[in-house]
Design a protein around this motif. Sequence first.
Motif, PDB file in Angstrom:
ATOM      1  N   PHE A 116     -14.605 -26.648   9.944  1.00 33.13           N
ATOM      2  CA  PHE A 116     -14.001 -25.611  10.781  1.00 33.13           C
ATOM      3  C   PHE A 116     -14.372 -25.880  12.243  1.00 33.13           C
ATOM      4  CE2 PHE A 116     -14.818 -23.758   6.596  1.00 33.13           C
ATOM      5  CZ  PHE A 116     -13.559 -23.285   6.259  1.00 33.13           C
ATOM      6  N   LEU A 117     -13.398 -26.375  13.020  1.00 27.62           N
ATOM      7  CA  LEU A 117     -13.653 -26.749  14.414  1.00 27.62           C
ATOM      8  C   LEU A 117     -13.202 -25.632  15.347  1.00 27.62           C
ATOM      9  CD1 LEU A 117     -12.236 -30.398  14.337  1.00 27.62           C
ATOM     10  CD2 LEU A 117     -14.551 -29.635  13.848  1.00 27.62           C
ATOM     11  N   ILE A 118     -13.962 -25.384  16.399  1.00 27.89           N
ATOM     12  CA  ILE A 118     -13.620 -24.276  17.286  1.00 27.89           C
ATOM     13  C   ILE A 118     -12.265 -24.508  17.963  1.00 27.89           C
ATOM     14  CG2 ILE A 118     -14.887 -25.160  19.320  1.00 27.89           C
ATOM     15  CD1 ILE A 118     -15.723 -22.216  19.847  1.00 27.89           C
ATOM     16  N   THR A 119     -11.958 -25.749  18.372  1.00 25.61           N
ATOM     17  CA  THR A 119     -10.662 -25.993  19.036  1.00 25.61           C
ATOM     18  C   THR A 119      -9.510 -25.871  18.042  1.00 25.61           C
ATOM     19  OG1 THR A 119     -10.881 -28.374  18.661  1.00 25.61           O
ATOM     20  CG2 THR A 119     -11.635 -27.520  20.807  1.00 25.61           C
ATOM     21  N   ASP A 120      -9.716 -26.408  16.840  1.00 24.03           N
ATOM     22  CA  ASP A 120      -8.672 -26.389  15.811  1.00 24.03           C
ATOM     23  C   ASP A 120      -8.332 -24.939  15.425  1.00 24.03           C
ATOM     24  OD1 ASP A 120      -6.935 -27.646  14.035  1.00 24.03           O
ATOM     25  OD2 ASP A 120      -8.442 -27.815  12.445  1.00 24.03           O
ATOM     26  N   TRP A 121      -9.373 -24.110  15.335  1.00 19.82           N
ATOM     27  CA  TRP A 121      -9.194 -22.704  14.975  1.00 19.82           C
ATOM     28  C   TRP A 121      -8.427 -21.952  16.062  1.00 19.82           C
ATOM     29  CZ3 TRP A 121     -13.619 -18.595  15.215  1.00 19.82           C
ATOM     30  CH2 TRP A 121     -13.218 -17.409  14.599  1.00 19.82           C
ATOM     31  N   LEU A 122      -8.881 -22.113  17.303  1.00 22.56           N
ATOM     32  CA  LEU A 122      -8.234 -21.374  18.393  1.00 22.56           C
ATOM     33  C   LEU A 122      -6.806 -21.858  18.639  1.00 22.56           C
ATOM     34  CD1 LEU A 122     -10.978 -20.134  18.659  1.00 22.56           C
ATOM     35  CD2 LEU A 122     -10.834 -20.392  21.153  1.00 22.56           C
ATOM     36  N   ALA A 123      -6.550 -23.153  18.377  1.00 17.16           N
ATOM     37  CA  ALA A 123      -5.190 -23.680  18.536  1.00 17.16           C
ATOM     38  C   ALA A 123      -4.249 -23.111  17.482  1.00 17.16           C
ATOM     39  CB  ALA A 123      -5.205 -25.205  18.459  1.00 17.16           C
ATOM     40  N   HIS A 124      -4.818 -22.516  16.436  1.00 15.07           N
ATOM     41  CA  HIS A 124      -3.999 -21.971  15.350  1.00 15.07           C
ATOM     42  C   HIS A 124      -4.142 -20.454  15.241  1.00 15.07           C
ATOM     43  CE1 HIS A 124      -4.179 -26.276  14.392  1.00 15.07           C
ATOM     44  NE2 HIS A 124      -2.949 -26.068  13.987  1.00 15.07           N
ATOM     45  N   VAL A 164      -3.573 -12.645  20.494  1.00 18.23           N
ATOM     46  CA  VAL A 164      -4.707 -12.148  19.681  1.00 18.23           C
ATOM     47  C   VAL A 164      -6.035 -12.610  20.310  1.00 18.23           C
ATOM     48  CG1 VAL A 164      -5.846 -12.261  17.421  1.00 18.23           C
ATOM     49  CG2 VAL A 164      -3.357 -12.028  17.558  1.00 18.23           C
ATOM     50  N   LEU A 165      -6.075 -13.865  20.748  1.00 21.77           N
ATOM     51  CA  LEU A 165      -7.271 -14.360  21.452  1.00 21.77           C
ATOM     52  C   LEU A 165      -7.544 -13.497  22.682  1.00 21.77           C
ATOM     53  CD1 LEU A 165      -6.648 -18.239  21.344  1.00 21.77           C
ATOM     54  CD2 LEU A 165      -8.229 -16.917  19.910  1.00 21.77           C
ATOM     55  N   ALA A 166      -6.475 -13.170  23.422  1.00 18.70           N
ATOM     56  CA  ALA A 166      -6.614 -12.357  24.646  1.00 18.70           C
ATOM     57  C   ALA A 166      -7.181 -10.981  24.308  1.00 18.70           C
ATOM     58  CB  ALA A 166      -5.261 -12.230  25.335  1.00 18.70           C
ATOM     59  N   LYS A 167      -6.611 -10.358  23.276  1.00 18.77           N
ATOM     60  CA  LYS A 167      -7.088  -9.028  22.858  1.00 18.77           C
ATOM     61  C   LYS A 167      -8.530  -9.102  22.369  1.00 18.77           C
ATOM     62  CE  LYS A 167      -4.080  -6.374  20.702  1.00 18.77           C
ATOM     63  NZ  LYS A 167      -3.221  -5.828  19.607  1.00 18.77           N
ATOM     64  N   PHE A 221      -6.473 -18.881  27.946  1.00 11.30           N
ATOM     65  CA  PHE A 221      -6.557 -19.886  26.873  1.00 11.30           C
ATOM     66  C   PHE A 221      -5.546 -21.018  27.051  1.00 11.30           C
ATOM     67  CE2 PHE A 221      -8.126 -15.817  25.370  1.00 11.30           C
ATOM     68  CZ  PHE A 221      -9.401 -16.180  24.975  1.00 11.30           C
ATOM     69  N   ASP A 222      -4.990 -21.146  28.265  1.00 12.26           N
ATOM     70  CA  ASP A 222      -3.996 -22.196  28.501  1.00 12.26           C
ATOM     71  C   ASP A 222      -4.580 -23.603  28.332  1.00 12.26           C
ATOM     72  OD1 ASP A 222      -2.138 -20.288  28.961  1.00 12.26           O
ATOM     73  OD2 ASP A 222      -2.079 -20.520  31.151  1.00 12.26           O
ATOM     74  N   ARG A 234      -4.915 -30.061  19.997  1.00 11.33           N
ATOM     75  CA  ARG A 234      -5.435 -30.767  18.815  1.00 11.33           C
ATOM     76  C   ARG A 234      -6.955 -30.754  18.870  1.00 11.33           C
ATOM     77  NH1 ARG A 234      -4.192 -36.324  18.646  1.00 11.33           N
ATOM     78  NH2 ARG A 234      -4.931 -36.243  16.493  1.00 11.33           N
ATOM     79  N   GLU A 235      -7.585 -30.873  17.715  1.00 15.04           N
ATOM     80  CA  GLU A 235      -9.050 -30.834  17.652  1.00 15.04           C
ATOM     81  C   GLU A 235      -9.679 -31.934  18.506  1.00 15.04           C
ATOM     82  OE1 GLU A 235      -9.351 -31.425  13.418  1.00 15.04           O
ATOM     83  OE2 GLU A 235     -10.078 -33.475  13.692  1.00 15.04           O
ATOM     84  N   LEU A 236     -10.863 -31.646  19.055  1.00 16.38           N
ATOM     85  CA  LEU A 236     -11.612 -32.656  19.810  1.00 16.38           C
ATOM     86  C   LEU A 236     -12.449 -33.526  18.870  1.00 16.38           C
ATOM     87  CD1 LEU A 236     -12.824 -30.422  22.773  1.00 16.38           C
ATOM     88  CD2 LEU A 236     -11.122 -32.249  22.882  1.00 16.38           C
ATOM     89  N   PHE A 237     -13.068 -32.906  17.867  1.00 21.15           N
ATOM     90  CA  PHE A 237     -13.872 -33.550  16.810  1.00 21.15           C
ATOM     91  C   PHE A 237     -15.100 -34.249  17.382  1.00 21.15           C
ATOM     92  CE2 PHE A 237     -14.629 -36.919  13.534  1.00 21.15           C
ATOM     93  CZ  PHE A 237     -15.100 -36.051  12.560  1.00 21.15           C
TER      94      PHE A 237
END
Length: 417
Positions: A200-208, A213-216, A225-226, A231-234
Motif C-alpha cells: 500500500f503506497l501513499i502515492t498510489d492510494w492518493l492517486a486513486h 474527498v482528499l480536499a474535504k 493535490f495537483d 503513478r506510484e513512486l515506489f
Amino acid sequence: MADIENDYAKVSRRDVFGLGSAALAAATLTMVGERAANAQQSASHTAPNEFNPGQVNGPLAAENPDSEWSPSTDSGTVKPFKYSFALARKRVESGGWTRQVTARELPISTTMAGVEMRLTAGGVRELHWHVEAEWAIMLYGSARITAVDQEGRSFVNDVNKGDLWLFPPGVPHSIQGLGPDGCKFLLVFDDGNFDEFHTFLITDWLAHTPKEVLAKNLDVPPSTFDKVPKRELFIFQTGLPGDLKAEQAQGALGTGSVPKSYDFKASTMKPTKVTRGGEVKIIDSKIFPVTPISAAIVTLKPGGLRELHWHPNADEWQYYITGKGRMTVFAAGSTARTMDFEEGDVGYIPISNPHYIENTGDSDLVFIEMFRTSEYQDISLAEWMAHTPHLLMNQHLGVGMSVLDNIPKDEVVIRPV
Ligand code: MN
Ligand code: MN
C-alpha cells in the motif's frame, strides 16, 4: 570410439573404487575429449556409468558440487529448498533497485519471503505499509527509517551495517539511503506469498482517491493535490533527510515516540555463543520485544559446523551473506538431500526437519536463520544424546558409553567447541 566404450564397459564404478592409484591413473589416461574434461570435474567420479556425455554447465556444477555428485547418504526426492537472489529479476528505479524470493520462486517457502533492496544516497523506498510484518538487516551502508504506530506515536532513526529493524503488520514506514553511498539491505516477511510490488503506497492510494474527498479530508482546496504523482513512486531519488534529532522531535510532537523501539543494534550485540568454530547471535522477542520473527545470525569459521539440529516450533528461512557452505536436510522416510550455498542464496527447512550447515570454503561463512515465531527454539542431536539414558542411546547407535558420557551437557551450537 567404439573401443573406448568397450574399455569403459569393463570398468564398473565398484571396480574403480577398488583400483590402486596407479591403475586409476592408467584408466584415466585412456580418456579422450569430453570424457577427460568430465573426469576433471571430479577425479573420484570417472566410471562409465557416471559419465555425462554432451555439454555440461561447468560453472553451475562447480558452484553445486553436492548436486553434481551427491554424498552417498543422500537418497530419494526432497522438495527443492534453495533459490538464489542472483536468479531473481531486479526492478530498477531512479533511487535504487529491488528483487524478491518468495513462495512463487521457491514453493516450499510458505511461511516467509525475502527482498533485497539497494537505495542510493537520498534514494527512498516510498512511504507504504503491508499486511505482513517486516524484519530487516542492513548489509551495506546506512539508512534513515521512519514509522508511525496505531497511537500516532513516531519512530525515526538511522541504522547501520549489521543492524536490524522490525515494522509490525500494518504500520506505515519508509526507508531512505544516507551518505556517502546509500545502502543495501535484506527484508524478511512473515508470509511466503508476500509481494513487494503489491504494498500500500501513499502515492498510489492518493492517486486513486477522488481529489474532492482528499480536499474535504484535510479541509484544503482540491488544487492542493495537483502535484500528487499519477503513478506510484515506489523507489525514487530525492535529497538527503534533515537533522535526525530535529526530525525525531517533529514526528513526536503531541503523541510522543513509539514505546518499544523498532530497531535493534545487532552490530554491537555480544554474541549469544562463541566457540572455536564460530559464533551465533540469537535475536528474538526476549531481547527485541517488538518482533514476531526470531533470528540467528551465524558465523562459521572455515571447517566450522552448525551442529545437527532441528526447530520444533517453526520452519527456517535462510539467507547466506558471505562464504560457502553446504547443508543436508533429512526429510524422513529415508530421504535426504545436500545442497551448496553461497552469498545471496536462500535456503528453507520445514519445521522439525533436521539439518546441519558446514563451512566448505576457506573464509568465514555468514548466514541468517529466520523463524516465523517470536521465540527462538532448537533441539540438537548432541543434547538429545547427552540427556537420554546412555544405555538406551547406546543400544540404538553403538557409539560406546564413554562417547555419550563426554558430550557437553549444554548445547554447543557450533563445532568445534
Ligand atoms: Mn515495507
Ligand atoms: Mn536451523
